[in-house]
Structures are given as C-alpha cells and as structure tokens.
Design an enzyme around this catalytic site. Structure first.
Site, PDB file in Angstrom:
ATOM      1  N   ASP A 187      -4.488 125.985  52.434  1.00 49.23           N
ATOM      2  CA  ASP A 187      -4.560 125.287  51.145  1.00 49.23           C
ATOM      3  C   ASP A 187      -5.726 124.309  51.184  1.00 49.23           C
ATOM      4  O   ASP A 187      -6.113 123.848  52.257  1.00 49.23           O
ATOM      5  CB  ASP A 187      -3.246 124.558  50.855  1.00 49.23           C
ATOM      6  CG  ASP A 187      -3.045 124.348  49.359  1.00 49.23           C
ATOM      7  OD1 ASP A 187      -2.279 125.112  48.748  1.00 49.23           O
ATOM      8  OD2 ASP A 187      -3.687 123.427  48.801  1.00 49.23           O
ATOM      9  N   LYS A 214      -1.150 118.186  51.382  1.00 46.31           N
ATOM     10  CA  LYS A 214      -0.126 119.235  51.427  1.00 46.31           C
ATOM     11  C   LYS A 214      -0.100 119.905  52.806  1.00 46.31           C
ATOM     12  O   LYS A 214       0.968 120.132  53.384  1.00 46.31           O
ATOM     13  CB  LYS A 214      -0.409 120.278  50.337  1.00 46.31           C
ATOM     14  CG  LYS A 214       0.690 121.307  50.207  1.00 46.31           C
ATOM     15  CD  LYS A 214       0.329 122.410  49.253  1.00 46.31           C
ATOM     16  CE  LYS A 214       0.700 122.074  47.824  1.00 46.31           C
ATOM     17  NZ  LYS A 214       0.407 123.167  46.898  1.00 46.31           N
ATOM     18  N   LYS A 240       2.987 143.785  35.929  1.00 50.61           N
ATOM     19  CA  LYS A 240       3.444 142.388  35.965  1.00 50.61           C
ATOM     20  C   LYS A 240       3.535 141.789  34.558  1.00 50.61           C
ATOM     21  O   LYS A 240       4.557 141.221  34.168  1.00 50.61           O
ATOM     22  CB  LYS A 240       2.469 141.579  36.836  1.00 50.61           C
ATOM     23  CG  LYS A 240       2.631 140.098  36.746  1.00 50.61           C
ATOM     24  CD  LYS A 240       3.936 139.648  37.354  1.00 50.61           C
ATOM     25  CE  LYS A 240       4.151 138.179  37.100  1.00 50.61           C
ATOM     26  NZ  LYS A 240       5.118 137.589  37.976  1.00 50.61           N
ATOM     27  N   LEU A 242      20.022 138.571  28.478  1.00 51.53           N
ATOM     28  CA  LEU A 242      20.567 138.546  27.118  1.00 51.53           C
ATOM     29  C   LEU A 242      21.391 137.276  26.916  1.00 51.53           C
ATOM     30  O   LEU A 242      22.337 137.267  26.149  1.00 51.53           O
ATOM     31  CB  LEU A 242      21.429 139.794  26.880  1.00 51.53           C
ATOM     32  CG  LEU A 242      20.675 141.121  26.707  1.00 51.53           C
ATOM     33  CD1 LEU A 242      21.635 142.269  26.453  1.00 51.53           C
ATOM     34  CD2 LEU A 242      19.658 141.032  25.558  1.00 51.53           C
ATOM     35  N   CYS A 272       5.975 130.797  34.060  1.00 54.83           N
ATOM     36  CA  CYS A 272       5.574 132.212  33.986  1.00 54.83           C
ATOM     37  C   CYS A 272       5.649 132.800  32.588  1.00 54.83           C
ATOM     38  O   CYS A 272       4.642 133.225  32.040  1.00 54.83           O
ATOM     39  CB  CYS A 272       6.439 133.033  34.932  1.00 54.83           C
ATOM     40  SG  CYS A 272       6.372 132.399  36.604  1.00 54.83           S
TER      41      CYS A 272
END
Ligand code: UGA
Length: 451
Positions: free
Chosen positions: A46, A51, A218, A264, A274
């Site tokens: 990273d 981090k 995707k 549902l 996302c």
C-alpha cells in the site's frame, strides 16, 4: 506473448505461485488474507505508510467479521510493504485492488489503476513471471487499455487477467473462500490457467472468458441485484396503496426458482461502496458508447426516492417535523460493516435536519465523527437515542437493534411512532405494544390489530 524463462516456469510449476496484492484496502486485504489462509505466501503493498505500519503492528484498518482472526492465524505468510519493488520480488501473481471511485461524470476514476502501470514502468523487476490480475471493478475496456499501456511501456512480457470480486461487506471471507463462481478473463490462455490454478482448491465453478466479458460480468451482476432491490421497493410502495404485504409477496415470488429469494428485501434503498457506484458507472459506460440504459436510470431514481419516503411517513404521523426529535437506529449502509458510503442514513439525516427536526443517532459500529453527519447528535446506546423521541426509524437492521426490548423503548419515547426502514420487525407485535408502526410496504398503520 513471450513465455517466462524455463527455470522460472519450472519453479512456478513445481512450487506454489506467490501472491502479491497492490492496494491493502477492503478488497485487497480480504483477497490477500484469504489467499494466505489457503497456504499462499502473500505480499500486500500500500502507498499509505500509516496503514502499512499499522498492518505490520497487527492492527486491522477495516471492520470485517473474521478478518482480524484470519490475519493473525496466517500472519507468517503475510508481508506488508510500501515498496512495489519488494512486492515484485516476492510474488508471481499480482492482484490489483486499488480504488476506482466514481468521478463527477459518473464514470469510474481509473487514475489509481493507471498510476500502478506508471510505477511498474519505473521500478525494476516486472517481467514474464508476473501476471497482473485486476480485482478492482473497472469499466469494460479497461483491461484492453492497460494491456496496450503495458505493451507500449516495454512491459509486454507481463501478463494481465481480469478477475472481478463478488465480496459482500460483512460476509467477504465466506464469499471469497466459498464463492458461487470465479470469473477469469484473459488475453492469453496460459496466464488464465495460472490464475485459475490459484483458485482450484476452492472447488467452485471457474468461468474462463475474454477480458471484456469478465469485466462485464461484474457490472451486470451488481446492476441486476440493484434492479431486484429497486423492483421490490416499487412493489412495496404499491403494496402500501393496495393493502398487500411485500414480505409475503417477495416470499411468494422468490419460491419461483427462476426469480430466486435473495435481494428481494424491500427497505429504504441500497447503499454502500458498490451498487450506487457500479450502477451509475454501467449507465455511464452504456451512454458513452451511444446506448441509453433506460432501466438503470429508473433503478437509480427509485433508490433515491426510496431513501426519502421515510420523511413522508413521519410527516403523516407527526405533521411538521420542525423541532421534532427523531431517533435513527443504525447508520451503516447495512449490518456487519462500519461503511457509511452512500448509506441511506446520510440522505435521511440531511432531509430530517432540513425539515427542522432534531436528529439523534446510534450505531453499534459507526462512531459518527464524520462531516456528513454534522448536526446529528450521536448517542452511545440504542436506549439513550430513543429516550424522549417523537419518532424512531430503524435504519440498519443490526441484531442488537432488532432484538431491543421494544416494550421498554415504547415507554421511553415521547410519542410512539416507529418506522421500520428494513422490515426487520413484526408489525403486528409492534402495534400490539402500542406503536404507531409502519414498515416499507407492509401492513398499513390503519389495520386493526388483533388483541
Ligand atoms: C455488493 C454485492 O452484493 C457483492 O456481490 C459485490 O461484490 C459488491 O457489492 C461489490 O461490488 O464489491 P455489498 O455492497 O457489500 O456487496 O452489499 P450487499 O449485501 O449486496 O448490500 C447492498 C445494499 O443493498 C445494502 O444497502 C443493503 O441493505 C441493500 N439490500 C440488499 C436491500 O435493500 N435489499 C436486499 O434484498 C438486499
């Protein structure tokens, strides 16, 4: 494509592939840690020094159930570094798991992906041994673009595959280790074989295809799931008008194996990092290629309106919301995560504040120290937040919230208006407890409750 040196090929065939992951964010960490748990040596890289230091210290920068434990259990196979050169030295298959946030136009911002390509050109060590595997969600055509860039920069020997992730926050480890399917798009079969071999121990169906088709799987999957949610939300809204119960309707529809039961659940809309991003990126992608994806335009609009419907329900029972105290139970976009990206709670809180309401909130994981919650009073417990409230809204269906002592909550509220934004509570039971209760597309408030 040039083959790797024979000695290298032998090493890869004889031993196990070593894995590298560029980007130790949510997807990168889950991918790296799960592959380590399968026995692979994994190096995560990273660019955020704090981090990497935290990871080397054994701290997990995100909240994902089971991740910290798995990371600790397999720590001897996990290396965290700031150096791309070190990652290249220590790995053969290199996953790219950097952010692709939405840009102002709704297109995915690929600058982080492209800066990885820039860096690969600059540092030494990328060669035929390496196959880059795109995990980040990228618009269809990105693989071809990256391939062309690699070729143009003297990196033609470096392989490239697309391998989209299908991880749900809160269930990401199970999704990775027990996937419904693994999708691998490749330009070169041998490179695809190497990536497929990594996943073979999982025993899941592996779809091998072209890079653009893998990229499209995707987007199409996320867009379809989002469409299911907006569809059931509209059915719920109609149910309210005609006195039907959407939960029963969804159960009745879902038993048809062509429809399926999942996704549902009607509620106050989908959020997260996302669906909102990918649905608008697909709409944008279609538009950029000259096709107007009408259905997705509606999916997005229905979702926006759904978040705001709660306001109407509150006004129906309380009249003007000016000065009314409204308690939000849950803030995260769904239970099992501390993620607030595109959470329905943000729109709801902002709308309530704009209506002049006093907004209080509680979430078991989100601490609220964020700008977008400015003006919202965060409380330490669910009990505290409902105390003296004129209305409560169940926003995130955390077990601890759903399982509250609702009789006691009723006692502590100033007026017993309860809106269940996730259809997690039993309407009849709630009305029996004396609530003025509304779910989303469930029994309307005027129905007589059997005593
Ligand atoms: C979603 C997909 O489910 C994953 O397969 C995908 O890999 C991931 O996006 C991604 O692209 O990285 P996630 O965003 O973690 O995963 O969350 P979901 O569990 O899918 O929920 C999304 C939103 O839809 C939540 O706000 C949830 O409350 C809502 N939802 C979900 C409903 O309103 N109704 C449902 O029936 C299901």
């Amino acid at each position: 494509m040039t083959e790797g040196a024979p000695a290298e090929a032998e090493r890869v065939a004889g031993g196990r592939e070593r894995v590298g992951v560029i980007g130790a964010g949510y997807v990168g960490l889950v991918t790296g840690v799960c592959l380590a748990s399968m026995g692979y040596q994994v190096t995560l890289r990273d660019i955020d020094a704090a981090k990497v230091a935290a990871l080397n210290d054994g701290q997990v920068p995100i909240y994902e159930p089971g991740l910290a434990e798995l990371m600790e259990e397999h720590r001897e196979r996990l290396t965290y570094t700031l150096s791309l050169e070190r990652l290249l030295e220590r790995s053969d298959i290199v996953f790219i798991a950097v952010d692709t946030p939405p840009s102002y136009s709704g297109d995915a911002d690929l600058s982080r992906v492209m800066s990885v390509v820039d860096e690969l050109e600059k540092v030494a060590g990328a060669d035929a041994r390496h196959v880059l595997v795109m995990k980040s969600t990228v618009p269809v055509g990105t693989g071809e673009r990256v391939r062309a860039e690699l070729d143009a920069r003297g990196l033609a020997d470096v392989g490239y595959c697309s391998n989209p992730e299908f991880l749900k926050e809160g269930a990401a480890i199970a999704d990775f280790l027990r996937p419904d399917r693994v999708v691998i798009g490749s330009f070169d079969d041998a490179q695809g074989d190497r990536v497929a071999a990594l996943y073979e121990p999982l025993g899941a169906p592996i779809i091998r295809t072209s890079v653009p088709s893998a990229e499209m799987v995707k987007y199409a999957s996320n867009a379809f799931l989002a469409t299911k949610i907006s569809f059931i939300n509209e059915i719920a809204n109609v149910c309210e008008e005609v006195g039907a119960d959407v939960d029963v309707v969804a159960a009745g529809m879902g038993l048809d194996s062509r429809i399926g039961r999942s996704f549902l659940r009607a509620g106050i809309g989908f959020g997260g990092s996302c669906f909102p991003k990918d649905v608008s990126a697909l709409k944008q992608l279609a538009g950029n290629s000259g096709y107007h994806f009408q259905l997705l335009t509606s999916v997005i609009e229905v979702n926006e309106l759904q978040k705001r419907r709660v306001i109407g329900k509150l006004k129906k029972h309380l009249g003007s919301l000016e000065g009314k105290r409204v308690a939000l139970l849950g803030l995260a976009f769904k239970p099992g995560t501390d993620d607030m990206r595109e959470a329905s709670s943000l729109v709801l809180a902002a709308r309530l504040l704009a209506e002049g309401a006093e907004v209080l909130a509680y979430d078991p994981v989100v601490d609220g120290g964020m700008d977008r919650l400015k003006g919202v009073a965060i409380r330490e417990s669910a009990e505290e937040v409902v105390e003296g409230a004129d209305a409560a809204v169940l926003v995130t269906e955390w077990d601890s919230i759903v399982g509250m002592d609702w009789a006691a909550v009723r006692e502590s509220m100033r007026s017993p208006v309860l809106i269940d934004g996730r259809n997690a509570l039993d309407p009849v039971e709630m009305m029996r407890l004396g609530y003025v209760f509304e779910g989303i597309g469930r029994l309307p408030a005027h129905v007589d409750v059997p005593s």
